[in-house]
Design a protein around this motif. Structure first.
Motif, PDB file in Angstrom:
ATOM      1  N   ALA A   1       0.832  -1.199   0.081  1.00 28.85           N
ATOM      2  CA  ALA A   1      -0.052  -0.025   0.101  1.00 28.85           C
ATOM      3  C   ALA A   1       0.840   1.264   0.001  1.00 28.85           C
ATOM      4  CB  ALA A   1      -0.942  -0.032   1.031  1.00 28.85           C
ATOM      5  N   TYR A   2       0.037   2.328  -0.040  1.00 26.04           N
ATOM      6  CA  TYR A   2       0.999   3.690  -0.282  1.00 26.04           C
ATOM      7  C   TYR A   2       0.040   4.726   0.390  1.00 26.04           C
ATOM      8  CZ  TYR A   2       2.557   7.692  -3.456  1.00 26.04           C
ATOM      9  OH  TYR A   2       3.067   8.809  -3.792  1.00 26.04           O
ATOM     10  N   LEU A   3       0.860   5.524   1.223  1.00 28.17           N
ATOM     11  CA  LEU A   3       0.260   6.634   1.762  1.00 28.17           C
ATOM     12  C   LEU A   3       1.133   7.826   1.824  1.00 28.17           C
ATOM     13  CD1 LEU A   3      -0.855   4.904   5.333  1.00 28.17           C
ATOM     14  CD2 LEU A   3      -2.210   5.375   3.611  1.00 28.17           C
ATOM     15  N   THR A   4       0.504   8.770   1.533  1.00 29.39           N
ATOM     16  CA  THR A   4       1.231  10.224   1.348  1.00 29.39           C
ATOM     17  C   THR A   4       1.426  11.048   2.491  1.00 29.39           C
ATOM     18  OG1 THR A   4       0.433  10.063  -1.248  1.00 29.39           O
ATOM     19  CG2 THR A   4       1.430  12.164  -0.345  1.00 29.39           C
ATOM     20  N   LYS A   5       2.397  11.558   2.911  1.00 30.57           N
ATOM     21  CA  LYS A   5       2.484  12.338   4.135  1.00 30.57           C
ATOM     22  C   LYS A   5       1.822  13.737   3.710  1.00 30.57           C
ATOM     23  CE  LYS A   5       6.685  10.084   5.672  1.00 30.57           C
ATOM     24  NZ  LYS A   5       8.173  10.284   5.954  1.00 30.57           N
ATOM     25  N   PRO A   6       1.468  14.581   4.528  1.00 30.75           N
ATOM     26  CA  PRO A   6       1.406  14.082   5.966  1.00 30.75           C
ATOM     27  C   PRO A   6       0.047  12.984   6.134  1.00 30.75           C
ATOM     28  CG  PRO A   6       0.417  16.425   5.657  1.00 30.75           C
ATOM     29  CD  PRO A   6       1.039  15.971   4.246  1.00 30.75           C
ATOM     30  N   ILE A   7       0.156  12.071   6.998  1.00 31.91           N
ATOM     31  CA  ILE A   7      -0.629  11.014   7.321  1.00 31.91           C
ATOM     32  C   ILE A   7      -1.498  11.434   8.640  1.00 31.91           C
ATOM     33  CG2 ILE A   7      -0.941   8.618   7.464  1.00 31.91           C
ATOM     34  CD1 ILE A   7       1.990   8.537   6.284  1.00 31.91           C
ATOM     35  N   LYS A   8      -2.710  11.156   8.577  1.00 27.33           N
ATOM     36  CA  LYS A   8      -3.681  11.310   9.629  1.00 27.33           C
ATOM     37  C   LYS A   8      -3.558  10.061  10.257  1.00 27.33           C
ATOM     38  CE  LYS A   8      -5.525  15.450   8.764  1.00 27.33           C
ATOM     39  NZ  LYS A   8      -5.626  16.629   9.802  1.00 27.33           N
ATOM     40  N   GLN A   9      -3.870  10.067  11.872  1.00 26.33           N
ATOM     41  CA  GLN A   9      -3.699   8.860  12.597  1.00 26.33           C
ATOM     42  C   GLN A   9      -4.860   7.783  12.075  1.00 26.33           C
ATOM     43  OE1 GLN A   9      -4.946   9.600  16.517  1.00 26.33           O
ATOM     44  NE2 GLN A   9      -3.814   7.866  17.296  1.00 26.33           N
ATOM     45  N   GLU A  10      -6.075   8.460  11.662  1.00 28.72           N
ATOM     46  CA  GLU A  10      -7.064   7.530  11.589  1.00 28.72           C
ATOM     47  C   GLU A  10      -6.795   6.694  10.042  1.00 28.72           C
ATOM     48  OE1 GLU A  10      -8.501  11.760  10.409  1.00 28.72           O
ATOM     49  OE2 GLU A  10      -7.428  10.627  11.992  1.00 28.72           O
ATOM     50  N   VAL A  11      -6.110   7.478   9.238  1.00 27.58           N
ATOM     51  CA  VAL A  11      -5.755   6.940   7.770  1.00 27.58           C
ATOM     52  C   VAL A  11      -4.903   5.745   7.988  1.00 27.58           C
ATOM     53  CG1 VAL A  11      -4.647   7.202   5.625  1.00 27.58           C
ATOM     54  CG2 VAL A  11      -6.285   8.967   6.544  1.00 27.58           C
ATOM     55  N   LEU A  12      -3.774   6.137   8.917  1.00 24.59           N
ATOM     56  CA  LEU A  12      -2.657   4.892   9.267  1.00 24.59           C
ATOM     57  C   LEU A  12      -3.314   3.883   9.813  1.00 24.59           C
ATOM     58  CD1 LEU A  12       0.305   4.194   9.166  1.00 24.59           C
ATOM     59  CD2 LEU A  12       0.335   5.357  11.286  1.00 24.59           C
ATOM     60  N   LEU A  13      -4.183   4.158  11.033  1.00 23.68           N
ATOM     61  CA  LEU A  13      -4.488   2.846  11.666  1.00 23.68           C
ATOM     62  C   LEU A  13      -5.660   2.127  10.652  1.00 23.68           C
ATOM     63  CD1 LEU A  13      -5.580   4.526  15.183  1.00 23.68           C
ATOM     64  CD2 LEU A  13      -3.566   3.257  14.416  1.00 23.68           C
ATOM     65  N   GLN A  14      -6.243   2.853   9.718  1.00 23.19           N
ATOM     66  CA  GLN A  14      -7.125   2.154   8.812  1.00 23.19           C
ATOM     67  C   GLN A  14      -6.205   1.001   8.087  1.00 23.19           C
ATOM     68  OE1 GLN A  14     -10.699   1.825   9.294  1.00 23.19           O
ATOM     69  NE2 GLN A  14     -10.226   0.187   7.745  1.00 23.19           N
ATOM     70  N   ALA A  15      -5.340   1.934   7.436  1.00 21.26           N
ATOM     71  CA  ALA A  15      -4.477   1.079   6.507  1.00 21.26           C
ATOM     72  C   ALA A  15      -3.780  -0.319   7.159  1.00 21.26           C
ATOM     73  CB  ALA A  15      -3.302   2.101   6.031  1.00 21.26           C
ATOM     74  N   ILE A  16      -3.474  -0.217   8.556  1.00 20.67           N
ATOM     75  CA  ILE A  16      -2.884  -1.159   9.032  1.00 20.67           C
ATOM     76  C   ILE A  16      -4.067  -2.334   9.113  1.00 20.67           C
ATOM     77  CG2 ILE A  16      -1.904  -1.895  11.209  1.00 20.67           C
ATOM     78  CD1 ILE A  16      -0.345   0.816  11.395  1.00 20.67           C
ATOM     79  N   LYS A  17      -5.122  -1.803   9.609  1.00 20.69           N
ATOM     80  CA  LYS A  17      -6.166  -2.697  10.056  1.00 20.69           C
ATOM     81  C   LYS A  17      -6.435  -3.513   8.852  1.00 20.69           C
ATOM     82  CE  LYS A  17      -9.756  -1.261  12.511  1.00 20.69           C
ATOM     83  NZ  LYS A  17     -10.848  -0.501  12.685  1.00 20.69           N
ATOM     84  N   ASP A  18      -6.680  -2.868   7.616  1.00 16.63           N
ATOM     85  CA  ASP A  18      -6.899  -3.539   6.328  1.00 16.63           C
ATOM     86  C   ASP A  18      -5.761  -4.465   5.794  1.00 16.63           C
ATOM     87  OD1 ASP A  18      -9.104  -1.925   6.271  1.00 16.63           O
ATOM     88  OD2 ASP A  18      -8.300  -0.382   4.843  1.00 16.63           O
ATOM     89  N   ARG A  19      -4.837  -4.208   6.183  1.00 11.32           N
ATOM     90  CA  ARG A  19      -3.563  -5.345   5.520  1.00 11.32           C
ATOM     91  C   ARG A  19      -3.244  -6.096   6.704  1.00 11.32           C
ATOM     92  NH1 ARG A  19      -4.799  -0.799   3.243  1.00 11.32           N
ATOM     93  NH2 ARG A  19      -4.693  -0.653   0.923  1.00 11.32           N
ATOM     94  N   SER A  20      -3.792  -6.423   7.858  1.00  7.76           N
ATOM     95  CA  SER A  20      -3.126  -7.141   8.882  1.00  7.76           C
ATOM     96  C   SER A  20      -3.212  -8.607   8.676  1.00  7.76           C
ATOM     97  CB  SER A  20      -3.820  -6.816  10.203  1.00  7.76           C
ATOM     98  OG  SER A  20      -3.786  -5.451  10.609  1.00  7.76           O
ATOM     99  N   VAL A  21      -2.166  -9.289   8.301  1.00  3.64           N
ATOM    100  CA  VAL A  21      -2.043 -10.641   8.250  1.00  3.64           C
ATOM    101  C   VAL A  21      -1.116 -11.426   9.201  1.00  3.64           C
ATOM    102  CG1 VAL A  21      -1.669 -12.668   6.371  1.00  3.64           C
ATOM    103  CG2 VAL A  21      -2.595 -10.603   5.904  1.00  3.64           C
TER     104      VAL A  21
END
Length: 703
Positions: free
Chosen positions: A572-592
């Protein structure tokens, strides 16, 4: 006759028979009279008649009508004159031609030229005729090859040579040549026309230089934008991140007020950066449109929700209406449409002190083409003077300089909106009166989403929110400030985080330990994030490990940056500046989670809860059923040693899994593709088994 025979001859009959009387046969051209007094030309031969003593006893005159012969002679005379005129005309054409013309025989010897050829070579026509064609060029071998090419191909076009005159002057010429033949279709030689293209070549060189300069300037601009984006986004990540974190702490009213100003200023600066990047992408034709199905109702609901707060703070009525006959399930680029609507609504709210701001969608009654919708954003604000209407869509322009001072803004929003609407095939315009408000309208062609009708009419109720797993995360970040913010974002989660200051350290830690997910910065000293990601993927493949989710955290936001990250192996790819909720959701969506072997059997009986993408709710059962069919097909393919089929199916799952909300299928697909490309039967069967187990245990939950 007297002079010819040196004898005085009297005119009349004596003259007529003088030669005959001396034994000389004589022929005259005379004019005869007919009885009707008409005349005709005749040829008369005169012969003397003699007796036995050779004395002349008379003369025999034989006259022959010469009319036909005279006519033939006259016609021949006309033909000869016509031929001379034609030859003169042809020669005039040849000499007046702007090209240097010449003919050669089949062996390349010049047989004729015009004056332009004389001027080109500095030689006279007599000097050129009989000389080899190749002798007058800087590259004789290429010139000779040109003649041979004409003879074999019958003609050539735009064959470039450099002529060399007697005085050393060189001229670049372009030859067009063809073979020519006589009436019997026997080859006579080559006809060639040479045009001076020296000026054209000079212009071409200048154009190439100008193009190179423009490309260099464009590259410099892109490099500057990339550098600006990275250099500004990196501290912006700290500014906005700290402001967000500070806002969640206990604050006094005055402190909270300051923090909110802090956050708004950061958001405004980020919007300006994004506007500049968007404009540069549009101007460089680097912005690519998405084409996907979307709900107009959902899009407008989200748009109005985003602008509702500023409208409410100013006491404005916010109206959103969709006409009854407007289709709401559409195909287009919802992201860019939302961007245009937010720009226009944001402007309307900003420049309106009282009254209402309205967004209305209607069919375009003026168009004969179906599927064109008209979006109208109206306000009761300050309005725009008529003489300024033509300039509102220009860059860094507002209706009045005092407007900028009073209301703020960069003047880029309308420019970007216009470019985006036109990029989507639409047209935008504005109508306004000072003190009465403005109406911005744009027409946009949008297709009806044929697949939308298959979605369930009644939404599925929300399921239980699963607890966050205790992930072991590797954070790869060289900036101490960004590390502090990321750790603060993850502080209240069960995640355990290790730090690596650069890519080299990240690779060492990754291969030495076990991580469920990696957060990877892109630009770092020693080893950058993309190089580290590629190294991790190679190590996983070599050791038959499943691919670990790697989320790129980057300040690069130009075209191609995301593709570079994904090509390197990022999940996945996140562009800075990154909001807390965006980062947490990205981690949750890709948790294996890679569970310990002691718990593996137990875990295989536990259900896997997946929050699937609601946009594809109607397609998910079919997607999972197709994956089960893939399991059977891949098992059969492995029995036959058909790794190509397994790799192809793995590649398909890698691309589709995450889109439907099944990141695990994407990861398994990636591992399958890698194993099959390596012809690793054992690893391939292992991952087919993992896919089968996952499909047996997966359960869908909806928001």
């Amino acid at each position: 006759m007297s002079i010819e025979l040196a004898t005085t001859i009297a005119p009349g009959f004596e003259a007529l028979v003088f030669k005959a009387s001396r034994g000389i046969e004589d022929i005259y051209q005379l004019t005869y009279f007919r009885k009707d007094a008409s005349r005709f030309p005749a040829v008369v031969s005169v012969t003397a008649l003699r007796d036995a003593q050779d004395a002349i006893i008379g003369y025999l005159l034989i006259g022959t009508d010469n009319t036909a012969r005279k006519l033939v002679e006259a016609e021949q005379k006309k033909l000869d004159q016509r031929l001379r005129d034609q030859q003169f005309y042809t020669r005039s054409l040849i000499e007046s031609n702007v090209d240097a013309l010449m003919t050669t025989d089949p062996s390349g010897i010049i047989t004729d030229v015009n004056k332009q050829m004389e001027a080109l070579t500095g030689c006279t026509r007599d000097e050129l005729i009989g000389a080899p064609f190749k002798s007058y060029f800087t590259d004789p071998e290429r010139a000779e090859a040109g003649i041979e090419l004409v003879l074999s191909e019958k003609k050539i076009t735009d064959y470039e040579l450099t002529a060399c005159a007697r005085d050393g002057k060189q001229t670049v010429v372009s030859y067009n040549a063809t073979t020519f033949y006589d009436r019997g279709r026997t080859l006579q030689g080559v006809f060639a026309a040479a045009r001076d293209i020296t000026e054209r070549k000079r212009v071409e060189v200048e154009l190439q230089q100008a193009k190179a300069a423009a490309e260099s300037a464009s590259q410099i601009k892109s490099d500057f934008l990339a550098s600006m984006s990275h250099d500004i986004r990196t501290p912006m990540n700290a500014i906005i991140g700290i402001a967000d974190l500070l806002a969640k702490t206990p604050l006094s009213p005055q402190q909270n007020k300051y923090v909110q100003i802090f956050r708004r200023a950061g958001d405004n600066l980020l919007h300006l950066i994004n506007d500049i990047l968007d404009l540069s992408k549009v101007e460089a034709s680097q912005l690519e449109l998405e084409r996907t199905g979307f709900s107009l109702n959902d899009l407008l609901e989200k748009v109005t929700e985003m602008v509702a707060l500023p409208a409410h703070e100013k006491g404005l009525a916010l109206v959103c209406e969709i006409a009854p006959k407007v289709p709401t399930e559409l195909v287009g680029d919802p992201t860019r449409l939302r961007q245009v609507l937010l720009n226009l609504l944001g402007n309307a709210i900003k420049f309106t002190e009282a009254g209402e701001v309205a967004l209305r969608v209607t069919p375009n009654a003026d168009s004969s083409v179906r599927g064109i919708l008209r979006f109208t954003i109206s306000d009761t604000g300050i309005g725009i003077p008529g003489e300024k209407l033509g300039a509102v869509f220009e860059r860094f322009t507002q209706a009045d300089s005092s407007t900028t001072r009073r209301y703020g803004g960069s003047g880029l929003g309308l420019t970007i909106s216009k470019r985006l609407v036109e990029l989507m095939g639409g047209h935008i315009w504005v109508e306004s009166k000072v003190g009465r408000g403005s109406v911005f309208s744009f027409d946009l062609p949008l297709e009806i989403w044929a697949g939308a009708g298959r979605r369930p009419a009644v939404p599925v109720g929300p399921g239980p929110e699963p607890a966050l797993p205790a992930l072991h995360i590797l954070l790869v970040e060289d900036s101490p400030d960004n590390r502090t913010i990321t750790l603060a974002y993850l502080h209240e989660t069960p995640y355990r985080v290790d730090i690596a200051e650069n890519g080299a350290i990240a690779c060492e830690k990754f291969t030495a330990g076990h991580y469920d997910l990696v957060l990877m910065d892109r630009q770092m000293p020693v080893m950058d994030g993309l190089t580290a990601t590629r190294a991790i993927r190679e190590w996983e493949q070599a050791h038959h490990r499943p691919p670990t989710p790697i989320i790129a955290l980057t300040a690069a936001a130009l075209k191609g940056d995301q593709e570079k990250c994904m090509a390197a192996g990022c999940t996945a790819y996140l562009t800075k500046p990154i909001k807390q909720e965006v980062l947490l959701q990205a981690i949750k969506d890709r948790s294996v989670i890679a569970l310990p072997s002691s718990k593996l059997e137990c875990s295989r009986r536990e259900p896997i809860l997946v929050r699937a993408n609601p946009k594809f709710a109607d397609l998910i059962p079919v997607f999972l059923r197709n994956r089960r069919q893939n399991v059977i097909a891949m098992q059969d393919a492995l029995d036959q040693g058909d790794f190509e089929t397994v790799a192809m199916m793995g590649h398909g799952m890698r691309g589709a899994g995450g889109s439907y909300g099944f990141q695990a299928i994407t990861d398994i697909g990636t591992a399958l593709e890698q194993a099959a490309e390596s012809a690793d039967s054992e690893a391939s069967r292992k991952w087919v088994g993992e896919l089968s187990s996952y499909l047996d245990r997966v359960e869908i939950i909806s928001d």
